[in-house]
Design a protein around this motif. Sequence first.
Motif, short mmCIF file in Angstrom:
data_model
loop_
_atom_site.label_atom_id
_atom_site.label_comp_id
_atom_site.label_asym_id
_atom_site.label_seq_id
_atom_site.Cartn_x
_atom_site.Cartn_y
_atom_site.Cartn_z
N ALA A 58 25.97 -41.90 16.19
CA ALA A 58 25.45 -41.42 14.90
C ALA A 58 24.21 -42.23 14.52
N GLN A 59 24.32 -43.55 14.67
CA GLN A 59 23.19 -44.41 14.33
C GLN A 59 21.99 -44.07 15.21
N HIS A 60 22.27 -43.77 16.44
CA HIS A 60 21.19 -43.43 17.38
C HIS A 60 20.54 -42.09 16.97
N GLN A 124 26.07 -44.86 6.95
CA GLN A 124 25.70 -45.12 8.35
C GLN A 124 24.24 -45.56 8.39
N LYS A 125 23.93 -46.32 9.44
CA LYS A 125 22.60 -46.91 9.52
C LYS A 125 21.68 -46.10 10.43
N TYR A 126 20.42 -46.44 10.41
CA TYR A 126 19.46 -46.02 11.42
C TYR A 126 18.66 -47.26 11.79
N SER A 127 17.89 -47.18 12.86
CA SER A 127 17.24 -48.38 13.38
C SER A 127 16.30 -49.02 12.35
N SER A 128 16.39 -50.33 12.27
CA SER A 128 15.55 -51.13 11.38
C SER A 128 14.06 -50.84 11.56
N ILE A 129 13.66 -50.50 12.77
CA ILE A 129 12.23 -50.38 13.09
C ILE A 129 11.52 -49.32 12.24
N GLU A 223 25.95 -63.21 17.33
CA GLU A 223 26.20 -62.54 16.05
C GLU A 223 26.45 -61.05 16.22
N SER A 224 26.53 -60.62 17.46
CA SER A 224 26.72 -59.18 17.73
C SER A 224 28.22 -58.88 17.75
N VAL A 225 28.69 -58.27 16.66
CA VAL A 225 30.14 -58.06 16.54
C VAL A 225 30.70 -57.04 17.52
N HIS A 226 29.86 -56.08 17.93
CA HIS A 226 30.40 -54.97 18.74
C HIS A 226 30.20 -55.14 20.24
N SER A 227 29.28 -56.04 20.64
CA SER A 227 28.88 -56.08 22.05
C SER A 227 30.03 -56.28 23.04
N ILE A 235 30.36 -48.87 27.31
CA ILE A 235 29.45 -48.09 26.46
C ILE A 235 28.08 -48.77 26.55
N LYS A 236 28.09 -50.08 26.34
CA LYS A 236 26.90 -50.90 26.58
C LYS A 236 27.06 -51.56 27.94
N ARG A 237 25.94 -51.74 28.62
CA ARG A 237 26.00 -52.37 29.95
C ARG A 237 25.43 -53.77 29.95
N SER A 239 23.94 -57.13 27.22
CA SER A 239 23.98 -57.65 25.84
C SER A 239 22.62 -57.45 25.17
N ASN A 240 22.60 -57.61 23.86
CA ASN A 240 21.35 -57.45 23.09
C ASN A 240 20.28 -58.42 23.60
N ASP A 241 20.66 -59.68 23.81
CA ASP A 241 19.67 -60.69 24.24
C ASP A 241 19.17 -60.42 25.66
N1 FAQ Z 1 18.76 -51.51 13.29
O1 FAQ Z 1 27.20 -55.71 16.96
P1 FAQ Z 1 25.80 -55.21 17.06
C1 FAQ Z 1 14.27 -44.83 19.16
C2 FAQ Z 1 23.60 -53.20 13.35
S1 FAQ Z 1 15.93 -44.81 18.98
C3 FAQ Z 1 19.75 -51.23 12.43
O2 FAQ Z 1 24.92 -55.89 18.04
P2 FAQ Z 1 25.75 -52.75 18.56
C4 FAQ Z 1 13.58 -43.61 19.70
C5 FAQ Z 1 24.73 -52.59 14.14
O3 FAQ Z 1 24.77 -51.19 13.99
C6 FAQ Z 1 16.33 -46.41 18.29
N2 FAQ Z 1 21.01 -51.73 12.58
O4 FAQ Z 1 25.80 -53.62 17.23
C7 FAQ Z 1 12.40 -43.33 18.91
C8 FAQ Z 1 25.93 -53.29 13.53
O5 FAQ Z 1 26.21 -52.72 12.25
P3 FAQ Z 1 27.46 -51.69 12.02
C9 FAQ Z 1 17.77 -46.53 18.09
C10 FAQ Z 1 21.24 -52.51 13.66
O6 FAQ Z 1 25.96 -51.34 18.17
C11 FAQ Z 1 11.20 -43.97 19.18
C12 FAQ Z 1 25.39 -54.69 13.26
O7 FAQ Z 1 23.97 -54.56 13.18
N3 FAQ Z 1 18.41 -46.77 19.34
O8 FAQ Z 1 13.72 -45.82 18.85
C13 FAQ Z 1 20.24 -52.79 14.60
O9 FAQ Z 1 26.64 -53.33 19.60
C14 FAQ Z 1 10.06 -43.69 18.43
C15 FAQ Z 1 25.77 -55.66 14.37
O10 FAQ Z 1 25.08 -55.35 15.60
C16 FAQ Z 1 19.75 -46.76 19.45
O11 FAQ Z 1 20.46 -46.55 18.49
C17 FAQ Z 1 18.95 -52.27 14.37
N4 FAQ Z 1 17.92 -52.52 15.19
O12 FAQ Z 1 24.25 -52.95 19.09
C18 FAQ Z 1 12.42 -42.38 17.89
C19 FAQ Z 1 20.29 -47.01 20.83
N5 FAQ Z 1 20.76 -53.58 15.56
O13 FAQ Z 1 27.21 -50.49 12.92
C20 FAQ Z 1 11.30 -42.08 17.15
C21 FAQ Z 1 21.79 -47.03 20.87
C22 FAQ Z 1 22.07 -53.79 15.22
O14 FAQ Z 1 28.71 -52.44 12.41
C23 FAQ Z 1 10.10 -42.74 17.43
N6 FAQ Z 1 22.34 -48.11 20.14
N7 FAQ Z 1 22.33 -53.15 14.09
O15 FAQ Z 1 27.37 -51.35 10.56
C24 FAQ Z 1 22.56 -49.37 20.66
O16 FAQ Z 1 22.25 -49.64 21.81
C25 FAQ Z 1 23.24 -50.39 19.80
O17 FAQ Z 1 23.88 -49.72 18.75
C26 FAQ Z 1 22.30 -51.48 19.25
C27 FAQ Z 1 23.14 -52.44 18.38
C28 FAQ Z 1 21.71 -52.29 20.38
C29 FAQ Z 1 21.20 -50.90 18.39
#
Ligand code: FAQ
Length: 334
Positions: A58-60, A124-129, A223-227, A235-237, A239-241
Amino acid sequence: MVAVTPETGTSGGVDGGSADLGAQLRADFDAAVAAEERVEPRDWMPEEYRASLVRQMAQHAHSEIIGMQPEANWITRAPSLRRKAILMAKVQDEAGHGLYLYSAAETLGTSRDELLDKLHSGKQKYSSIFNYPTLTWADVGAIGWLVDGAAITNQVPICRCSYGPYARAMVRICKEESFHQRQGYELLLALSQGTEAQHAMAQDAVNRWWWPSLMMFGPPDDESVHSAQAMAWRIKRHSNDELRQRFVDIAVPQAESLGLTLPDPDIRWNEERGHHDFGAIDWAEFWDVLKGNGPCNEQRINQRRKAHEEGAWVREAATAYARKHTGTGREVQA
Ligand code: FAQ
């Protein structure tokens, strides 16, 4: 993998008295994941696995559709017809990525309506960027090069995610992201090799997008609670770092080829590690953006809610059309 039947129930919901069956299902699930088998929608899966996938997918998906906004800001001001056509195609691709991902999430028993409600209500969140502004035309190039580059680095491994529909959606998404990354690189190269003012504009955009791009990979591993669990479930292959380091190692020589610098005086090749060292990330800024305090959080979510409200008539028309043509009265998802 065990298919879901009325006896097995769904997602860990094995009825009382069947503790042995529950343990067996979980053991079979763990063994299948460890053996690199794909989990499919009708297979039994633990409830926590399902919930974790819905959260990440969903976040993705939300990131893809909110991510249309910063670049769409420049469609009407693109400097040429060629650039405008490319940018429109890219922004449309992002909408498509959102659709594949919402559809993949629906196979886990959630609806697109429900997910969009959670986005709009902030649950639900979306990417910080995507909470950073696009101030100049060069930002379109920086987003393509850095943001799509970071997205590919993160997402190529998801093509091997244990959940089949997510993994398959990622194959096409990564191919398209690869095109996006190259167009960003090519745009920045043109500016970098252009006039002094164009070069300065490209450098300024890279200076502003570099650190937020590194934050896309999520918090540091400790600090990555889900990794840990997400990696155990495949699901992930990585780590974030690990992924962040991979991205830095790819970006450094590309910046050199572009004739641009990265805004980090601490970047240097570390012979011993076989990687580039880089400076400290401002994690206070990252957590602050996640809390809603980034420069554009409010603008992005308001724009998204407005677009949803203004699209209500399209959903109503599609529902009426489906009723008329299928005769089932089945509601069309928002
Ligand atoms: N922004 O335990 P972890 C794109 C949250 S698509 C916001 O490390 P996880 C294409 C995280 O949800 C970009 N929140 O979490 C494009 C968790 O909070 P929660 C999106 C973040 O899931 C390009 C908490 O911090 N890509 O760019 C962020 O194991 C140009 C603890 O974090 C994806 O979603 C963040 N950056 O790792 C489109 C890829 N980072 O949920 C348009 C799939 C962490 O407990 C234009 N997702 N959080 O409330 C993933 O690979 C993973 O979900 C991570 C985070 C790596 C994003």
